[in-house]
Scaffold this motif. Structure first.
Motif, short mmCIF file in Angstrom:
data_model
loop_
_atom_site.label_atom_id
_atom_site.label_comp_id
_atom_site.label_asym_id
_atom_site.label_seq_id
_atom_site.Cartn_x
_atom_site.Cartn_y
_atom_site.Cartn_z
N ARG A 240 0.84 -1.20 0.00
CA ARG A 240 0.00 0.00 0.00
C ARG A 240 0.88 1.24 0.00
NH1 ARG A 240 -5.28 1.22 3.86
NH2 ARG A 240 -6.19 2.80 2.46
N GLY A 241 0.61 2.12 -0.93
CA GLY A 241 1.36 3.35 -1.03
C GLY A 241 0.49 4.57 -0.81
N ILE A 242 1.04 5.75 -1.11
CA ILE A 242 0.29 7.00 -1.00
C ILE A 242 -0.61 7.15 -2.23
CG2 ILE A 242 0.48 9.52 -0.87
CD1 ILE A 242 3.19 9.11 0.50
N CYS A 243 -1.87 7.47 -1.99
CA CYS A 243 -2.82 7.58 -3.09
C CYS A 243 -2.43 8.70 -4.04
CB CYS A 243 -4.22 7.82 -2.52
SG CYS A 243 -5.49 8.08 -3.79
N ASP A 244 -2.33 8.39 -5.30
CA ASP A 244 -2.10 9.40 -6.34
C ASP A 244 -3.48 9.97 -6.70
OD1 ASP A 244 -1.52 10.93 -8.54
OD2 ASP A 244 -0.26 9.42 -9.51
N VAL A 245 -3.88 10.99 -5.96
CA VAL A 245 -5.25 11.51 -6.08
C VAL A 245 -5.56 12.03 -7.48
CG1 VAL A 245 -5.50 12.02 -3.63
CG2 VAL A 245 -4.50 13.74 -5.13
N GLY A 246 -4.53 12.44 -8.21
CA GLY A 246 -4.76 12.93 -9.56
C GLY A 246 -5.26 11.86 -10.50
N LYS A 247 -5.01 10.59 -10.16
CA LYS A 247 -5.45 9.49 -11.02
C LYS A 247 -6.89 9.07 -10.74
CE LYS A 247 -1.46 8.93 -13.06
NZ LYS A 247 -0.54 7.86 -12.70
N LEU A 248 -7.48 9.61 -9.66
CA LEU A 248 -8.86 9.24 -9.33
C LEU A 248 -9.88 9.91 -10.26
CD1 LEU A 248 -8.82 9.08 -5.43
CD2 LEU A 248 -9.17 7.20 -7.02
N PRO A 249 -9.87 11.24 -10.39
CA PRO A 249 -10.88 11.86 -11.26
C PRO A 249 -10.47 11.96 -12.72
CG PRO A 249 -9.68 13.56 -10.09
CD PRO A 249 -9.11 12.25 -9.62
N PHE A 250 -9.20 11.72 -13.04
CA PHE A 250 -8.73 11.91 -14.41
C PHE A 250 -7.98 10.66 -14.91
CE2 PHE A 250 -8.55 16.09 -12.26
CZ PHE A 250 -9.58 16.72 -12.94
N GLY A 251 -7.74 10.64 -16.20
CA GLY A 251 -6.95 9.57 -16.79
C GLY A 251 -7.62 8.20 -16.76
N HIS A 252 -8.95 8.18 -16.85
CA HIS A 252 -9.66 6.90 -16.79
C HIS A 252 -9.51 6.11 -18.08
CE1 HIS A 252 -12.56 8.95 -13.73
NE2 HIS A 252 -11.42 8.58 -13.17
N SER A 253 -9.27 4.81 -17.94
CA SER A 253 -9.25 3.92 -19.09
C SER A 253 -10.53 3.10 -19.19
CB SER A 253 -8.05 2.97 -18.99
OG SER A 253 -6.84 3.69 -19.12
#
Length: 366
Positions: A240-253
């Motif tokens: 478990r690492g630090i959440c990369d919050v920028g990947k939550l609302p953006f960059g969806h595949s």
């Protein structure tokens, strides 16, 4: 010339005695000498240690000190004997450092990468469902007269990615959720993308990362943010690492808007859901028979009262001599089970299903 009568009488008497002895011997045969004992089927400690070293080399195993090495050898030896107890043959090994599958009622067991673990250690490291604070949405029943084929296998439709390996991180819940979203995305868009489990491990505060979690909270988090990053964009690390919050609302595949709960303890409703897309399920995977499962239809031992693991149900069918079964994608690598899958008995008489698979299934929606 002397009379020959006494001679013939003597000869007749001798023949009569001989016949009597032969008849008596036939009626009361003497006991046969004892057969030599068959050679023992047990391997010597030297042979077992050699095979253990080959097993270690196959899976890249190393131990920190001689005490740990000996401990793991003894556990491996006990597991080897457990596997061998299901054989009728005297030889439990097939090939150098490998084990032949063994029949256990309708399923098979065999040695794998988990051979140096006790069942308790295995469950702690490689399962990971945590029921604490479970607040699933209300069940969403599918009309019972809905279309349902006799067999479904989303692998054949290209809606299932290759089997992954969660490593010794109790993150099965994230892998099951990702598999369900991958299936939905393929069905909806025609594109199969391997999605990130790590974003769920790092960012789902409703779960505990590598200390266990729930597929429903992971689905809920991804639905709240509208989608999931790809494996390539947010790769798996096994910690478990630090959440990369920028990947939550953006960059969806892959996108999703919500998730639904299959009515509890209803295999008919589960089949209706799986006929439409892959579905997550919680099961009990704590038995050694499951730990060393190699193939066939698994019927137990397991309990619906102690589910501890998450899988993705990617199909069902009738086969294996007429038996009904569910196709469950696991996250213990492709060299476990049937190339990473387990076939669980379907439509059993108890409502929770085999190993509890019908207790709390979920699926994402677009």
């Amino acid at each position: 010339m002397a009379s020959s009568k006494p001679y013939y009488l003597g000869l007749l008497f001798s023949i009569t005695c001989l016949l009597s002895q032969l008849l008596l011997s036939a009626a009361n045969p003497s006991p046969s000498p004892p057969s030599p004992p068959s050679p023992s089927c047990e391997k010597s400690d030297k042979e077992m240690r050699f095979l253990f070293s080959r097993w270690m080399a196959k899976y890249g195993k190393t131990y920190s000190c001689p005490i740990e090495h000996e401990k793991r050898y003894q556990i491996w030896k006990d597991n080897t004997n457990f596997i061998g107890s299901f054989r009728s043959e005297t030889e439990i090994f097939s090939g150098v450092g490998a084990f032949a599958p063994q029949t256990v009622t309708d399923s098979f067991v065999g040695m794998n990468r988990f051979g140096d673990l006790t069942s308790g250690e295995f469950a702690e490291q490689f399962t990971g469902f945590n029921a604490t604070g479970l607040r699933a949405p209300p069940p969403f029943p599918i009309p019972p007269d809905s279309w349902q084929p006799c067999c479904v296998d989303w692998r054949s439709s290209g809606a299932v990615t290759g089997v992954k390996f969660q490593r010794s991180c109790a993150s099965c819940w994230a892998f099951a959720a990702a598999a369900a979203i991958e299936g939905l995305n393929k069905i909806k868009t025609g594109e199969l993308v391997s999605l990130s489990e790590q974003v769920m491990v790092d960012c789902d505060t409703g779960s505990n990362g590598c200390n266990g979690g729930r597929s429903d909270t992971a689905l809920g988090l991804m639905a709240t943010h509208g989608g999931v990053a790809s494996e390539e964009e947010y790769p798996y690390t096994g910690v478990r690492g630090i959440c990369d919050v920028g990947k939550l609302p953006f960059g969806h595949s892959a996108s999703l808007s919500a998730f639904r709960a299959v009515p509890h303890n209803d295999e008919r409703q589960l089949a209706l859901a799986v006929a439409r897309q892959p579905v997550t399920a919680y099961i009990d995977a704590g038995a050694r028979e499951f730990m060393f499962y190699k193939g066939g239809v698994y019927r137990g031992p397991c309990s619906a009262e102690r589910v501890n693991h998450a899988v993705a149900i990617v199909g069902y069918c009738e086969g294996f001599g007429g038996d009904k079964y569910w196709i469950a994608k696991n996250s213990w690598s492709s060299d476990w089970g049937e190339q990473g899958y387990v076939y669980l008995a379907k439509d059993v008489w108890w409502p929770q299903g085999t190993c509890g698979l019908a207790t709390s299934p979920f699926y994402p929606t677009a």
